[in-house]
Design an enzyme around this catalytic site. Structure first.
Site, mmCIF file in Angstrom:
data_model
loop_
_atom_site.group_PDB
_atom_site.id
_atom_site.type_symbol
_atom_site.label_atom_id
_atom_site.label_comp_id
_atom_site.label_asym_id
_atom_site.label_seq_id
_atom_site.Cartn_x
_atom_site.Cartn_y
_atom_site.Cartn_z
ATOM 1 N N SER A 119 -2.524 0.008 -18.570
ATOM 2 C CA SER A 119 -3.612 0.202 -17.764
ATOM 3 C C SER A 119 -3.567 1.401 -16.955
ATOM 4 C CB SER A 119 -3.463 -1.180 -16.843
ATOM 5 O OG SER A 119 -3.934 -2.195 -17.119
ATOM 6 N N HIS A 168 1.008 -1.268 0.114
ATOM 7 C CA HIS A 168 0.006 0.054 0.092
ATOM 8 C C HIS A 168 0.761 1.223 -0.052
ATOM 9 C CE1 HIS A 168 -3.100 -2.683 1.725
ATOM 10 N NE2 HIS A 168 -3.324 -2.574 0.785
ATOM 11 N N HIS A 169 1.963 0.980 -0.408
ATOM 12 C CA HIS A 169 3.008 2.448 -0.345
ATOM 13 C C HIS A 169 2.391 3.360 -1.270
ATOM 14 C CE1 HIS A 169 4.799 0.396 -3.906
ATOM 15 N NE2 HIS A 169 5.340 1.678 -3.932
ATOM 16 N N ARG A 170 1.673 2.898 -2.453
ATOM 17 C CA ARG A 170 1.177 4.026 -3.375
ATOM 18 C C ARG A 170 -0.281 3.224 -3.458
ATOM 19 N NH1 ARG A 170 4.869 7.459 -7.048
ATOM 20 N NH2 ARG A 170 6.118 7.917 -5.668
ATOM 21 N N LYS A 181 -3.041 -8.638 -6.850
ATOM 22 C CA LYS A 181 -3.715 -9.609 -7.810
ATOM 23 C C LYS A 181 -4.728 -10.485 -7.493
ATOM 24 C CE LYS A 181 -1.639 -11.162 -11.511
ATOM 25 N NZ LYS A 181 -0.853 -10.481 -12.250
ATOM 26 N N LYS A 226 -2.563 -2.381 -7.783
ATOM 27 C CA LYS A 226 -3.072 -2.557 -9.040
ATOM 28 C C LYS A 226 -2.733 -3.972 -9.496
ATOM 29 C CE LYS A 226 -4.646 -1.106 -13.169
ATOM 30 N NZ LYS A 226 -5.211 -2.333 -13.170
ATOM 31 N N ASP A 233 7.497 3.198 -13.341
ATOM 32 C CA ASP A 233 7.100 4.221 -12.558
ATOM 33 C C ASP A 233 5.822 4.474 -12.943
ATOM 34 O OD1 ASP A 233 9.519 5.379 -11.565
ATOM 35 O OD2 ASP A 233 10.324 6.155 -13.624
ATOM 36 N N LYS A 244 7.050 -4.491 -10.164
ATOM 37 C CA LYS A 244 6.726 -4.201 -11.604
ATOM 38 C C LYS A 244 6.445 -2.571 -11.991
ATOM 39 C CE LYS A 244 4.486 -7.282 -13.920
ATOM 40 N NZ LYS A 244 3.378 -8.168 -14.571
HETATM 41 N N1 GLU Z 1 -2.438 -8.860 -15.429
HETATM 42 C C1 GLU Z 1 -1.290 -8.001 -15.991
HETATM 43 C C2 GLU Z 1 0.141 -8.224 -14.941
HETATM 44 O O1 GLU Z 1 0.434 -9.145 -14.710
HETATM 45 C C3 GLU Z 1 -1.755 -6.625 -16.160
HETATM 46 C C4 GLU Z 1 -2.182 -5.905 -14.982
HETATM 47 C C5 GLU Z 1 -2.607 -4.525 -14.928
HETATM 48 O O2 GLU Z 1 -2.823 -4.049 -16.074
HETATM 49 O O3 GLU Z 1 -3.165 -4.311 -13.900
HETATM 50 O O4 GLU Z 1 0.908 -7.285 -15.612
#
Ligand code: GLU
Length: 468
Positions: free
Chosen positions: A359, A60-62, A102, A66, A95, A90
């Site tokens: 995304s 949760h640092h940002r 996930k 996602k 950035d 990632k």
């Molecule tokens: N599932 C993709 C990944 O592993 C995309 C994640 C996303 O767009 O939030 O990077």
């Protein structure tokens, strides 16, 4: 702990040593902050089935956090946590200002019809809403293995049903269809990111010489494991825009090989009509689908699932570059073996970051409520037109209509998305390569990528004053 999560943590520990950061801070970066494990009933035919599902928010640092949602029979908590963990690094690496997350639903998509899949997706979304595990500012899912734009549209619709009044509701999920608040270029983004990354890596002549390759993608031989969204676009773009030759392809039904090259577009059409890649004209059948991993080629692209190259088959890998288009296809042990063999392993958290990058663009589009390019496209076009007119006037020469059209074109959304993606992949590679070259003690690219990511995340904590 599963092999996959263990692998991710082993890789983290290996890199952490090079950062010089305090133990407690490294521990905070490493651990998974929250996991929501759920079970819910779904009516299938005349009976109910209890579905097991997860959403893990690693850091949760940002915010928001996602990461995609995976539909697979192999889903389990450790796997989801490992994948959420990779998302944190990632995002930091490229950035994208998000924490990692996930989701996973333990189902085989082959065993349900569309209506049932929709029911499962909507019910899963309801669970996330109830526990505040979804929202444009909290946690933003996206596609992953077994899901795509269709599932994202169901998620959005469910969210809108519950939270329709939220002005930024469309940003609660990415990877949506373009006509459902999506962005052009998201579907191809991970595969295109793989292409931009490889193009950049291959442009360093000296680096390539060290691993026994010439510079440039033209004429390079590629083997691809998996023709899903990532594998298909990576192979197709490397073939069509990079001039590479695809010599081997593996899918669920088996693997094929052709020294002369396999036309990916034709292969996809063939698979659609026959239901299989096997028997594609001009190709040889390989004994097992895993043989694709050990085929003679310049670049191997594992684009299926984790734990594909293990200590059992790593010694037989003949490629010069292994590009981890999937998440976690090379185990930590296998990575060591490949490294000793002088094979360059381009880590997942970098090479498959194109998906989350676009995304991020989609989320920004949703928050701005406007298509990219709408404001400046015509302005640019008119200005370039004036410039071209002036050149013609001053030189007395006429510029060909085709060239004029190219020169005066203002950027559309797809142009801007691709440009932003290319820029992201090039910049991130520069950072990884710098770290790799600068620190003699770092012996592989994955460790370098981890170091870059950990340093970025730690600076967030440090600037918040949480760590002295
Ligand atoms: N599932 C993709 C990944 O592993 C995309 C994640 C996303 O767009 O939030 O990077």
């Amino acid at each position: 702990m599963s092999n996959f999560l263990e692998s991710v943590n082993t890789n983290f520990d290996k890199a952490a040593k090079h950062t010089g950061l305090a133990k407690g801070l490294l521990e905070q970066i490493k651990v998974c902050n929250s996991v929501y494990q759920m079970r819910f009933p779904v009516k299938v035919g005349n009976s109910y089935q209890v579905i097991e599902a997860y959403r893990a928010q690693h850091s949760h640092h940002r915010l928001p956090t996602k990461g995609g949602i995976r539909f697979s029979q192999k889903v389990n908590q450790d796997e989801v946590v490992a994948l959420a963990t990779l998302m944190t690094y990632k995002c930091a690496l490229v950035d994208v200002p998000f924490g990692g997350a996930k989701g996973g639903v333990k189902i085989s998509t082959r065993e349900f019809n569309d209506e049932q899949l929709e029911k499962i997706t909507r019910r899963y979304t309801m669970e996330l809403i109830r526990k505040n595990f979804i929202g444009p500012g909290t946690d933003v899912p996206a596609p992953d293995y077994g899901t795509g734009p269709r599932e994202m549209a169901w998620i959005l619709d469910t969210y809108l049903t519950m939270k329709g009044g939220e002005i930024d509701a469309a940003g609660c999920v990415t990877g949506k269809p373009v006509n459902q608040y999506g962005i052009r270029g998201r579907t191809e983004a991970t595969g295109r990111g793989v292409y931009y990354a490889l193009k950049e890596i291959l442009s360093y002549e000296k680096d390539m010489k060290e691993i026994g390759l010439t510079a440039g993608m033209e004429g390079k031989t590629i083997a691809v494991q998996g023709l899903g969204n990532v594998g298909y676009y990576a192979a197709s773009i490397c073939q069509n825009e990079g001039g590479a030759t695809i010599v081997s392809v593996a899918e669920y039904e088996g693997a094929i090989y052709s020294e002369k090259g396999i036309d990916i577009e034709k292969l996809m059409k063939y698979r659609k009509s026959k239901g299989s890649i096997m028997g594609f004209p001009g190709t040889k059948k390989m004994k097992s689908r895993k043989d694709v991993l050990t085929v003679k080629c310049d670049i191997l692209i594992p684009a299926a699932l984790e734990n594909q190259i293990t200590k059992g088959n790593a010694r037989s890998v003949k490629a010069k570059i292994v590009a981890e288009a999937a998440n976690g296809p090379v185990t930590a042990e296998a990575g060591e073996i490949l490294n000793k063999k002088g094979i360059m392993v381009v880590p997942d958290m970098y090479i498959n970051a194109g998906g989350v990058t676009v995304s991020y663009f989609e989320w920004l589009k949703n928050l701005s409520h406007m298509r990219f390019g709408r404001m400046q496209k015509r302005f640019d076009q008119h200005r370039y037109q004036k410039l071209v007119d002036l050149v013609e006037q001053k030189t007395g020469k006429v510029i060909a209509a085709k060239e004029k059209k190219l020169l005066t074109r203002g950027a559309d959304e797809i142009d801007l998305v691709r440009s932003g993606l290319e820029e992201t992949m090039i910049t991130a590679y520069g950072e990884i390569r710098d770290t790799y070259k600068r620190k003699k003690s770092i012996s592989d690219m994955r460790t370098a990528a981890f170091v870059v990511a950990i340093n970025k995340i730690s600076s967030d904590y440090l600037s918040l004053g949480i760590w002295p």
